[in-house]
Design an enzyme around this catalytic site. Structure first.
Site, mmCIF file in Angstrom:
data_model
loop_
_atom_site.group_PDB
_atom_site.id
_atom_site.type_symbol
_atom_site.label_atom_id
_atom_site.label_comp_id
_atom_site.label_asym_id
_atom_site.label_seq_id
_atom_site.Cartn_x
_atom_site.Cartn_y
_atom_site.Cartn_z
ATOM 1 N N ASP A 22 0.858 -1.182 0.000
ATOM 2 C CA ASP A 22 0.000 0.000 0.000
ATOM 3 C C ASP A 22 0.893 1.230 0.000
ATOM 4 O OD1 ASP A 22 -2.369 1.379 -0.004
ATOM 5 O OD2 ASP A 22 -2.669 1.269 2.153
ATOM 6 N N LYS A 55 -9.483 1.957 -9.482
ATOM 7 C CA LYS A 55 -10.089 2.155 -8.165
ATOM 8 C C LYS A 55 -11.204 3.196 -8.239
ATOM 9 C CE LYS A 55 -7.673 2.126 -4.329
ATOM 10 N NZ LYS A 55 -6.661 2.466 -3.296
#
Length: 322
Positions: free
Chosen positions: A17, A132
């Site tokens: 991440d 996303k």
């Protein structure tokens, strides 16, 4: 005895991440995820200065307004960063559609298609990209259409079960429930409670979603995200994927112990219920105060960092480059 990270890789797909290339090279994740906040942090780090300058130079003289040039530079930069990250991971990179489009289905679809086309123009196939989108009703509807076109999506800012269920019903490739942000809300609401990682509300929600998906044979991948401590990660060992910050990857890579599979599921299978209608989705999501507040907060936060990134690009464009 091996490290917790080594054992975790046997149970779940580990995703980084971050946009930090040094961290990605060090921890060798399968995939990497980005968002406007991480892209801004990476752009400010100095690690991508040459890429930023190249991007600005490429749109100098762009036909149209300065705002349009900034938007073009932003799209090109996130894709260029994604392409660079893909040199260091064997799997996929997640690239986010602007949060300000979270309530505009058609604009989200248009932006997603553009990002994919920019990747393809750079020689990256759509099989290595996840688009996303915030898991609003409009974002989920956009993802349904994109998935049918072969553009796979990562629906982010998942806080309610209704969001997760609607994503699975839409055929979304992957969802990202935000474990740590859920904990943040409950800690503020119940300061007298000392939450143990294995019993945290966010951890329990991911386990519930995972069981529900498997029970009803949904193919949607569950990827735990937004972790506040390594205990949350260990409590979700066996979840399909886990996207983890460099700081927590460091903890896991330097800690030895015995890691057990925790994502138990019933062998019983059941026919999926009828898909949620828009009204049902909005009502069920609205009934969850935590989810309503955290989704709105998350969209605002990502948009604030997107604007900071655009301000950085605007300044460079106005002064003619680096």
């Amino acid at each position: 005895m091996s490290t917790l990270l080594t054992q975790l890789r046997e149970l779940s797909t580990v995703v980084a991440d971050t946009g930090d290339l040094d961290a990605i090279r060090r921890f060798a994740p399968r995939d990497a995820t980005t968002n406007p906040s991480l892209i801004l942090k990476a752009a400010q780090s100095g690690q991508y200065d040459a890429l930023v300058d190249e991007t600005v130079a490429a749109v100098q003289g762009h036909e149209g307004t300065l705002d349009e040039a900034v938007d073009e530079a932003s799209d090109r930069l996130v894709v260029a960063m994604g392409c660079l990250i893909l040199r260091h991971v064997p799997g996929r990179v997640s690239t986010e559609v602007n949060a300000r489009l979270s309530f505009d289905k058609q604009a989200s679809i248009t932006k997603a298609r553009k990002l994919v086309s920019l990747y393809q123009a750079s020689g990256v196939s759509r099989e290595r990209i996840l688009i996303k989108l915030a898991a609003t009703w409009e974002g989920i509807c956009a993802a349904r259409i994109l998935e049918r076109e072969g553009i796979q999506c990562n629906l982010t800012l998942i806080f309610s079960f209704a969001q997760a269920r609607a994503c699975a019903e839409a055929g979304v490739f992957l969802i990202s429930p935000f474990v740590g942000r859920i904990l943040d809300w409950y800690r503020r609401a119940n300061p007298e409670i000392d939450y143990v990682p294995a019993q945290e509300p966010g951890v329990l929600q991911v386990q519930e979603i995972h069981r529900y998906f498997r029970r009803h044979n949904y193919s949607t991948v569950v990827m735990g995200a937004s972790f506040r401590n390594s205990g949350e990660i260990l409590a979700l060992a066996g979840c399909d994927r886990l996207t983890i910050s460099p700081a927590l990857l460091e903890v896991l890579s330097t800690t030895e112990g015995v890691l057990a599979h925790t994502m138990f599921e019933s062998l019983e299978r059941a026919k999926p219920p009828e898909p949620l209608s828009e009204n049902e989705f909005r009502w069920q999501h609205n009934e969850d105060a935590m989810a309503t507040e955290k989704l709105a907060e998350g969209i605002r936060g990502f948009e604030a960092d997107q604007r900071k990134l655009e301000a950085l690009l605007r300044e460079k464009l106005e002064r003619g480059g680096s």
